[in-house]
Motif scaffolding. Structure first.
Motif, PDB file in Angstrom:
ATOM      1  N   GLY A 139       0.774  -1.257   0.025  1.00  0.00           N
ATOM      2  CA  GLY A 139      -0.001   0.099  -0.097  1.00  0.00           C
ATOM      3  C   GLY A 139       0.807   1.020   0.113  1.00  0.00           C
ATOM      4  N   ALA A 140       1.845   1.247   0.724  1.00  0.00           N
ATOM      5  CA  ALA A 140       2.929   2.500   0.867  1.00  0.00           C
ATOM      6  C   ALA A 140       3.630   2.601  -0.465  1.00  0.00           C
ATOM      7  CB  ALA A 140       3.785   2.357   1.936  1.00  0.00           C
ATOM      8  N   ALA A 141       3.838   1.449  -1.266  1.00  0.00           N
ATOM      9  CA  ALA A 141       4.347   1.451  -2.546  1.00  0.00           C
ATOM     10  C   ALA A 141       3.440   2.064  -3.575  1.00  0.00           C
ATOM     11  CB  ALA A 141       4.787   0.220  -3.016  1.00  0.00           C
ATOM     12  N   GLU A 142       2.533   1.796  -3.514  1.00  0.00           N
ATOM     13  CA  GLU A 142       1.196   2.258  -4.637  1.00  0.00           C
ATOM     14  C   GLU A 142       0.960   3.578  -4.104  1.00  0.00           C
ATOM     15  OE1 GLU A 142      -1.762   2.155  -7.565  1.00  0.00           O
ATOM     16  OE2 GLU A 142       0.061   0.995  -7.002  1.00  0.00           O
ATOM     17  N   ALA A 143       0.993   4.115  -2.926  1.00  0.00           N
ATOM     18  CA  ALA A 143       0.728   5.523  -2.672  1.00  0.00           C
ATOM     19  C   ALA A 143       1.795   6.398  -3.302  1.00  0.00           C
ATOM     20  CB  ALA A 143       0.367   5.773  -1.270  1.00  0.00           C
ATOM     21  N   ALA A 144       2.804   5.694  -2.989  1.00  0.00           N
ATOM     22  CA  ALA A 144       4.245   6.449  -3.377  1.00  0.00           C
ATOM     23  C   ALA A 144       4.175   6.581  -4.931  1.00  0.00           C
ATOM     24  CB  ALA A 144       5.505   5.930  -2.753  1.00  0.00           C
ATOM     25  N   ARG A 145       3.923   5.533  -5.768  1.00  0.00           N
ATOM     26  CA  ARG A 145       3.856   5.325  -7.052  1.00  0.00           C
ATOM     27  C   ARG A 145       2.956   6.332  -7.659  1.00  0.00           C
ATOM     28  NH1 ARG A 145       0.847   3.947 -11.019  1.00  0.00           N
ATOM     29  NH2 ARG A 145      -0.931   3.154  -9.797  1.00  0.00           N
ATOM     30  N   LEU A 146       1.773   6.483  -6.938  1.00  0.00           N
ATOM     31  CA  LEU A 146       0.735   7.492  -7.432  1.00  0.00           C
ATOM     32  C   LEU A 146       1.465   8.905  -7.109  1.00  0.00           C
ATOM     33  CD1 LEU A 146      -2.487   5.808  -5.943  1.00  0.00           C
ATOM     34  CD2 LEU A 146      -1.896   5.941  -8.376  1.00  0.00           C
ATOM     35  N   ARG A 147       1.880   9.119  -6.132  1.00  0.00           N
ATOM     36  CA  ARG A 147       2.260  10.638  -5.874  1.00  0.00           C
ATOM     37  C   ARG A 147       3.447  10.984  -7.238  1.00  0.00           C
ATOM     38  NH1 ARG A 147       2.734   9.765  -0.662  1.00  0.00           N
ATOM     39  NH2 ARG A 147       4.857   8.965  -1.012  1.00  0.00           N
ATOM     40  N   THR A 148       4.422   9.995  -7.177  1.00  0.00           N
ATOM     41  CA  THR A 148       5.480  10.269  -8.216  1.00  0.00           C
ATOM     42  C   THR A 148       4.982  10.313  -9.534  1.00  0.00           C
ATOM     43  OG1 THR A 148       7.120   8.874  -6.869  1.00  0.00           O
ATOM     44  CG2 THR A 148       7.555   9.219  -9.133  1.00  0.00           C
ATOM     45  N   GLU A 149       3.929   9.508  -9.908  1.00  0.00           N
ATOM     46  CA  GLU A 149       3.380   9.734 -11.454  1.00  0.00           C
ATOM     47  C   GLU A 149       2.549  11.158 -11.416  1.00  0.00           C
ATOM     48  OE1 GLU A 149       0.989   6.476 -12.850  1.00  0.00           O
ATOM     49  OE2 GLU A 149       2.478   4.990 -12.386  1.00  0.00           O
ATOM     50  N   ARG A 150       1.863  11.508 -10.629  1.00  0.00           N
ATOM     51  CA  ARG A 150       1.001  12.681 -10.469  1.00  0.00           C
ATOM     52  C   ARG A 150       2.218  13.958 -10.638  1.00  0.00           C
ATOM     53  NH1 ARG A 150      -3.722  10.975  -6.475  1.00  0.00           N
ATOM     54  NH2 ARG A 150      -4.662   9.681  -8.024  1.00  0.00           N
ATOM     55  N   THR A 151       3.116  13.714  -9.810  1.00  0.00           N
ATOM     56  CA  THR A 151       4.208  14.830  -9.829  1.00  0.00           C
ATOM     57  C   THR A 151       4.961  14.641 -11.219  1.00  0.00           C
ATOM     58  OG1 THR A 151       4.506  14.664  -7.585  1.00  0.00           O
ATOM     59  CG2 THR A 151       6.412  15.747  -8.852  1.00  0.00           C
ATOM     60  N   GLU A 152       5.302  13.842 -11.840  1.00  0.00           N
ATOM     61  CA  GLU A 152       6.033  13.565 -13.113  1.00  0.00           C
ATOM     62  C   GLU A 152       4.950  14.316 -14.110  1.00  0.00           C
ATOM     63  OE1 GLU A 152       7.292   9.723 -13.252  1.00  0.00           O
ATOM     64  OE2 GLU A 152       8.954  10.166 -11.858  1.00  0.00           O
ATOM     65  N   LEU A 153       3.672  13.810 -14.113  1.00  0.00           N
ATOM     66  CA  LEU A 153       2.943  14.117 -14.990  1.00  0.00           C
ATOM     67  C   LEU A 153       2.508  15.839 -15.220  1.00  0.00           C
ATOM     68  CD1 LEU A 153       0.465  13.569 -17.143  1.00  0.00           C
ATOM     69  CD2 LEU A 153      -0.903  13.544 -15.138  1.00  0.00           C
ATOM     70  N   LEU A 154       2.430  16.410 -13.961  1.00  0.00           N
ATOM     71  CA  LEU A 154       2.409  17.754 -13.671  1.00  0.00           C
ATOM     72  C   LEU A 154       3.539  18.415 -14.338  1.00  0.00           C
ATOM     73  CD1 LEU A 154       0.582  19.946 -12.651  1.00  0.00           C
ATOM     74  CD2 LEU A 154       1.347  19.578 -10.424  1.00  0.00           C
TER      75      LEU A 154
END
Length: 147
Positions: free
Chosen positions: A99-114
């Motif tokens: 779960g922590a890895a998935e939350a980190a993945r989402l956060r990283t992907e959103r930051t990179e997309l932005l």
């Protein structure tokens, strides 16, 4: 209060913020999680062991609905539910390693997309957006207090 601001400008701001949030969400959360599940997972991963009632308040959902969301995330192996040591009637939840890895993945992907989309904008427009950050953060803080 809306007399102080142009109604069309307020509508444009609201629509723009909603579109940005939906686009970031839609393009990064994948097919596995709903928007509410992804948000709850991020909140729980950030706060650590936390009462379900507290997460429900933060997320703005009723505790019964959040219990169902937690159950689905628990079934997916993303959360772990435990009894609150201070109150045996209450449950606490925390992110598993997955779960922590998935939350980190989402956060990283959103930051990179932005970052990609900001980089594609004319530099003066991207710069103005970054200059607006304090005002946007203040608005977010004030809105949080009204939920």
């Amino acid at each position: 209060m809306t007399d102080t601001f142009d109604a069309d400008d307020l509508a444009r701001l609201r629509i723009a913020l909603a579109r940005i949030a939906r686009a970031l969400d839609r393009q990064t959360r994948g097919e596995e999680l709903t928007r509410t599940q992804a948000s709850a997972l991020a909140t729980i991963a950030r706060l650590g062991p936390v009462r379900i009632s507290e997460v429900a308040e933060i997320e703005g959902v009723n505790p019964t609905m959040l219990s169902r969301i937690v159950a689905k995330l628990e079934d997916a192996g993303l959360l772990r539910r435990t009894q609150d040591p201070d109150d045996g009637r209450a449950a606490r939840v925390e992110a598993t390693a997955a779960g922590a890895a998935e939350a980190a993945r989402l956060r990283t992907e959103r930051t990179e997309l932005l970052a990609r989309h900001l980089a594609a904008m004319p530099p003066d427009e991207a710069g103005r957006l970054l200059l607006a950050l304090p005002a946007l953060e203040s608005l977010a803080h004030h809105l949080k207090g009204t939920t």
